[in-house]
Scaffold this active site. Structure first.
Site, short mmCIF file in Angstrom:
data_model
loop_
_atom_site.label_atom_id
_atom_site.label_comp_id
_atom_site.label_asym_id
_atom_site.label_seq_id
_atom_site.Cartn_x
_atom_site.Cartn_y
_atom_site.Cartn_z
CB SER A 1 -0.95 -0.03 1.20
OG SER A 1 -1.90 1.00 1.12
CG ASP B 1 -4.29 -2.68 -3.90
OD1 ASP B 1 -4.39 -2.57 -5.13
OD2 ASP B 1 -5.19 -2.31 -3.12
CG HIS C 1 -5.88 -2.02 0.38
ND1 HIS C 1 -5.24 -1.61 -0.77
CD2 HIS C 1 -5.22 -1.39 1.40
CE1 HIS C 1 -4.24 -0.78 -0.48
NE2 HIS C 1 -4.21 -0.65 0.84
#
Length: 443
Positions: free
Chosen positions: A152, A176, A247
């Site tokens: 992330s 992601d 996610h």
């Protein structure tokens, strides 16, 4: 702030001299504490007890081996100020798969609570991580031996680090990469192909917490990069886990790719819709000359003849580990169509008659120029597709007409693999009753 010194071992052993993550809270944020970044080393000599490598003295007294590759793991934004639940598993699977140095980065204090504060802190984290890597290089490690795995927001931090090392690090994997604050950022402010010799990204939530645009040499989009199978069950887990399920899928899929050997193959294509409609079904008719794979592969398994850039590749997955599926092209050749569009449900069956995959299709009417439908479907890697049922779905507004199919053909992808011939069913008539048939050779 509370700091612990216990790293919980997979085998249950505990040592009081081991390092572990900090924990944080909103009180820490209000007190404006510094980042309190720490770097924790795991090797096959100390797989269950992390050693600090925060300074020269730590490094000299650690098991860091300059002759081995180094995997550096960086988590992202932490809303609750807690240790990432996946951190131990990823580190352990990397050590089982390869003899490497694994450095886990803890920046819980600087990544907790307010997201925009975490974004601001990420640049400083990148600086600290680049200083560590330069120190290790000065001791004998090579730039190419470093592989940064960023999750992330941590994926963009990995990009900052790579930029500070002039793009000479071996590889960056972004799991992601974060979207908020980065979707419209310049290449100097986010992960970019120039940040390492090879940059790959795995997208699983590009419509919410993840970034949608390509940011690597190769960008894998799982199930289109947005909604992941198994993540639409809000009552099966906490609301928080439900919200971040898409996610975090990139993380758990990557861990699974390290642990399991079934291939996660991506097909280069411009859009997911074009891939699903059978427009990108081969692996040797584009610039890459092969289909990249997710896992601990050099350059995603691609040859080094030509360096790609921001190539989108698509793949489908299952809802549970190991996530890998086979991809099949389904082609339906119509012989006779009715006066109205009609809907059918196809169910693909294994040898024990369990469901492998479903496909809902709208059959065009006789005024349409379409006489062939093509769709790509996933099915579980551990079953063989042997039979099919086709059901004509009812409509209270229109009369149902028989649907005549000249041939239904299924072909395992990629199509250029001649060792896997297609299977067919000929002369199908679908009426009010469900149609059932076994697949046979297309000859």
């Amino acid at each position: 702030m509370r700091k612990t010194f216990v790293f919980i071992a997979v085998n249950g052993n505990i040592s009081s001299n081991c390092s572990d993550f900090h924990t944080s809270s909103w009180r820490n944020i209000l007190q404006r504490l510094d980042l309190s970044v720490q770097f924790m080393l795991l090797t096959r000599r100390n797989p269950d007890c992390a050693q600090p490598v925060n300074n020269n003295s730590d490094i000299e007294n650690s098991n860091f081996n300059t002759s081995l590759p180094t995997k550096l793991i960086m988590h992202g934004y932490r809303m609750m100020g807690s240790k990432p639940s996946w951190a131990d598993t990823m580190a352990q699977e990397l050590l089982r798969a390869m003899d490497v140095n694994v450095i886990v980065v803890d920046w819980i204090i600087g990544s907790t609570a307010l997201y925009h504060n975490a974004v601001q802190n990420s640049a400083l984290l990148g600086l600290k991580a680049s200083i560590l890597i330069k120190n290790l290089i000065s001791r004998g490690s090579t730039e190419k031996s470093f592989h940064l795995i960023g999750i992330s927001l941590g994926a963009h931090v990995a990009g900052f680090v790579g930029r500070m090392l002039n793009g000479k690090l071996g590889q960056i994997t972004g799991l992601d990469p974060a979207g908020p604050k980065f979707s419209k950022a310049s290449v100097d402010e986010r992960l970019d192909p120039s940040d390492a010799l090879f940059v790959e990204a795995i997208h699983s939530d590009s419509d919410h917490f993840g970034i949608s645009r390509p940011v690597g040499h190769i960008d894998f989009y799982l199930n289109g990069g947005q909604d992941q199978p198994g993540c639409s069950r809000p009552f099966s887990s906490s609301v928080y886990k439900y919200l971040i399920c898409d996610h975090t899928r990139a993380i758990y899929l990557y861990i699974s790719s390290i642990k399991h050997h079934c291939p996660l193959v991506g097909f280069p294509c411009q859009t997911y819709e074009h891939f699903r409609s059978g427009g990108c079904i081969e692996c040797n008719n584009h610039s890459l000359q092969s289909c990249p794979r997710i896992g601990l592969l050099e350059r995603a398994g691609l040859s080094a003849d030509e360096q790609p850039k921001e190539v989108k590749v698509y793949l489908m997955t299952s809802s549970d580990s190991p996530f890998c599926v086979k991809h099949f092209l389904v082609e339906i050749f119509f012989k006779q169509l009715g006066p109205y569009d009609q809907s059918i449900e196809l169910t693909f069956l294994s040898s024990n008659r369990s469901n492998i995959s479903h496909l809902h299709l709208t059959i065009p009417n006789k005024e349409s120029n379409e006489r062939t439908l093509r769709k790509v479907i996933p099915y579980a890697r551990f079953g063989n597709m042997d039979a099919i049922t086709i059901e004509q779905l009812s409509s209270w507004r229109r009369k149902r007409y028989e649907i005549h199919i000249e041939k239904l053909r299924v072909s395992e992808l990629p199509l250029n693999d001649r060792e896997r011939p297609p299977s067919c069913i000929h002369n199908i008539v679908i009426d009010k009753k469900a149609f059932f048939a076994m697949f046979a050779s297309c000859l």
